[in-house]
Design a protein around this motif. Structure first.
Motif, PDB file in Angstrom:
ATOM      1  N   GLN A   2     -25.675  64.209   1.147  1.00 50.95           N
ATOM      2  CA  GLN A   2     -26.337  63.373   0.155  1.00 50.95           C
ATOM      3  C   GLN A   2     -27.666  63.980  -0.275  1.00 50.95           C
ATOM      4  O   GLN A   2     -28.025  63.941  -1.458  1.00 50.95           O
ATOM      5  N   ARG A   3     -28.399  64.546   0.701  1.00 51.94           N
ATOM      6  CA  ARG A   3     -29.683  65.177   0.378  1.00 51.94           C
ATOM      7  C   ARG A   3     -29.477  66.372  -0.551  1.00 51.94           C
ATOM      8  O   ARG A   3     -30.245  66.583  -1.494  1.00 51.94           O
ATOM      9  N   LEU A   5     -27.062  66.747  -2.706  1.00 47.97           N
ATOM     10  CA  LEU A   5     -26.640  66.267  -4.015  1.00 47.97           C
ATOM     11  C   LEU A   5     -27.766  65.580  -4.786  1.00 47.97           C
ATOM     12  O   LEU A   5     -27.576  65.210  -5.946  1.00 47.97           O
ATOM     13  N   LYS A   6     -28.926  65.414  -4.136  1.00 49.13           N
ATOM     14  CA  LYS A   6     -30.072  64.812  -4.811  1.00 49.13           C
ATOM     15  C   LYS A   6     -31.193  65.826  -5.052  1.00 49.13           C
ATOM     16  O   LYS A   6     -32.109  65.560  -5.828  1.00 49.13           O
ATOM     17  N   ASN A   7     -31.130  66.969  -4.368  1.00 46.52           N
ATOM     18  CA  ASN A   7     -32.155  67.998  -4.545  1.00 46.52           C
ATOM     19  C   ASN A   7     -32.074  68.596  -5.955  1.00 46.52           C
ATOM     20  O   ASN A   7     -30.990  68.944  -6.435  1.00 46.52           O
ATOM     21  N   LYS A   8     -33.200  68.687  -6.625  1.00 47.04           N
ATOM     22  CA  LYS A   8     -33.241  69.098  -8.030  1.00 47.04           C
ATOM     23  C   LYS A   8     -32.533  70.428  -8.276  1.00 47.04           C
ATOM     24  O   LYS A   8     -31.684  70.547  -9.156  1.00 47.04           O
ATOM     25  N   VAL A  11     -28.761  70.472  -7.463  1.00 49.89           N
ATOM     26  CA  VAL A  11     -28.037  69.722  -8.499  1.00 49.89           C
ATOM     27  C   VAL A  11     -27.786  70.614  -9.710  1.00 49.89           C
ATOM     28  O   VAL A  11     -26.677  70.658 -10.251  1.00 49.89           O
ATOM     29  N   LEU A 248     -21.939  64.530  -7.899  1.00 48.20           N
ATOM     30  CA  LEU A 248     -23.229  64.580  -8.592  1.00 48.20           C
ATOM     31  C   LEU A 248     -23.485  63.296  -9.370  1.00 48.20           C
ATOM     32  O   LEU A 248     -24.595  62.763  -9.365  1.00 48.20           O
ATOM     33  N   LYS A 250     -22.467  60.405  -8.746  1.00 50.69           N
ATOM     34  CA  LYS A 250     -22.709  59.276  -7.846  1.00 50.69           C
ATOM     35  C   LYS A 250     -24.181  59.159  -7.478  1.00 50.69           C
ATOM     36  O   LYS A 250     -24.706  58.043  -7.330  1.00 50.69           O
ATOM     37  N   TYR A 251     -24.867  60.287  -7.360  1.00 52.97           N
ATOM     38  CA  TYR A 251     -26.245  60.267  -6.859  1.00 52.97           C
ATOM     39  C   TYR A 251     -27.300  60.639  -7.905  1.00 52.97           C
ATOM     40  O   TYR A 251     -28.490  60.670  -7.600  1.00 52.97           O
ATOM     41  N   ASN A 252     -26.870  60.917  -9.153  1.00 56.10           N
ATOM     42  CA  ASN A 252     -27.820  61.338 -10.180  1.00 56.10           C
ATOM     43  C   ASN A 252     -27.495  60.665 -11.505  1.00 56.10           C
ATOM     44  O   ASN A 252     -26.336  60.299 -11.754  1.00 56.10           O
TER      45      ASN A 252
END
Length: 312
Positions: A2-3, A5-8, A11, A248, A250-252
């Motif tokens: 999850q981390r 998939l959220k890191n700029k 991503v 992607l 899902k988390y962005n």
């Protein structure tokens, strides 16, 4: 995970990677038709070929999910029906149009025409979501995008040529892709992204095979060693790209991710010129690509205070 998939930066890297994979599909399929000796008019062979590809792609994703997170593999009867409908629309119907349409246009045309799905999604979102209405910015993006599509197909030599089973099917593929995007966003809530990908691929592929296999002619698809390599890569391409893309999303915010889809027509066109004999990038194609890429970027640029798609 999850981390990541959220890191700029990760991503951006994943979004670009997925877009490059999708771009490679255009020359890959054109070459596959020749290698498998699939006739340009053989609709049934293409249906079966698509079914086999997405069945393998779906099983790859479901197999990975079984190893990594088996609880997410299981779905309810209601979710099964949702994924069956999604599989019929996004896999069976979309790729019926895509596979048969691509056989009747060049790889470059296919890559640019396929981008219409992004623009149709914007149009559908206007009617479906209260806070995703049409704006001047989006209208400009749509004009640029559809303008690029028109130039790519009919702006070379200023001659109008349109075939329903060629350009028409590719545009219909874009329409079904847009419908499926809205459906996945609205109906598949609460389902793991990998489960969405794996089940809708598998179920959609089964529908294609049920339709195609009983009608498949003898030697309509001829497998070779090189062909097997192309086939396996095409399945991996779909399973990896779609699974990562849904993750992607899902988390962005969708707008920030979808913007990178401008790479698909660009990479698809460039790779087609490299691997398909007789396909060359002309000034008209370059101009069309620039318009399509600009259009995709413009329609996906959202103010920071704007919420993502909501019906409330």
């Amino acid at each position: 995970m999850q981390r990541l998939l959220k890191n700029k930066w990760s991503v951006v890297a994943i979004a670009v990677f997925c877009s490059l994979l999708w771009g490679s599909a255009f020359p890959l399929l054109k070459i596959s038709y020749e290698e498998f000796q699939i006739g340009s008019e053989d609709v049934i062979a293409k249906i079966v070929f698509a079914g086999l590809r997405f069945l393998l792609a779906g099983l790859i994703v479901l197999g990975f999910l079984m190893i990594s997170n088996i609880k997410q593999l299981f779905i309810t009867k209601k979710q099964l029906m949702i994924l069956l409908v999604l599989g019929i629309v996004q896999t069976a119907l979309q790729y019926f149009f895509f596979y048969n349409g691509l056989a009747n246009v060049t790889g470059m045309q296919g890559a640019i025409l396929n981008s219409s799905g992004t623009f149709f999604t914007v149009l559908l979102a206007h009617y479906f979501y209260v806070n995703d209405k049409m704006t001047i910015q989006k209208a400009i993006g749509l004009l640029a995008g559809f303008g690029g599509i028109i130039i790519a197909n009919w702006g070379q030599g200023f001659s109008y040529q349109f075939t329903f089973t060629g350009e028409g099917f590719m545009i219909l593929s874009g329409v079904t892709s847009a419908v499926a995007t809205i459906m996945a966003k609205e109906l598949a809530k609460g389902i793991h992204p990998f489960a969405i990908t794996g089940w809708q691929f598998t179920l959609g592929a089964i529908v294609l095979l049920i339709i195609g296999l009983p009608q498949l002619g003898e030697n309509a698809i001829v497998f070779t060693t090189f062909g097997w390599g192309l086939f396996i890569y095409s399945a991996l391409l779909s399973s990896v790209a779609f699974a990562l893309w849904y993750s992607l999303l899902k988390y962005n915010p969708a707008g920030e991710i979808t913007m990178y889809k401008f790479i698909v027509p660009v990479s698809g066109s460039i790779l087609s010129t490299l691997f398909i004999p007789g396909e060359n990038i002309t000034p008209a194609i370059l101009f069309a690509l620039a318009l399509v890429a600009l259009g995709i970027i413009i329609v996906n640029m959202r103010p920071q205070n704007q919420k993502e798609w909501s019906r409330e």
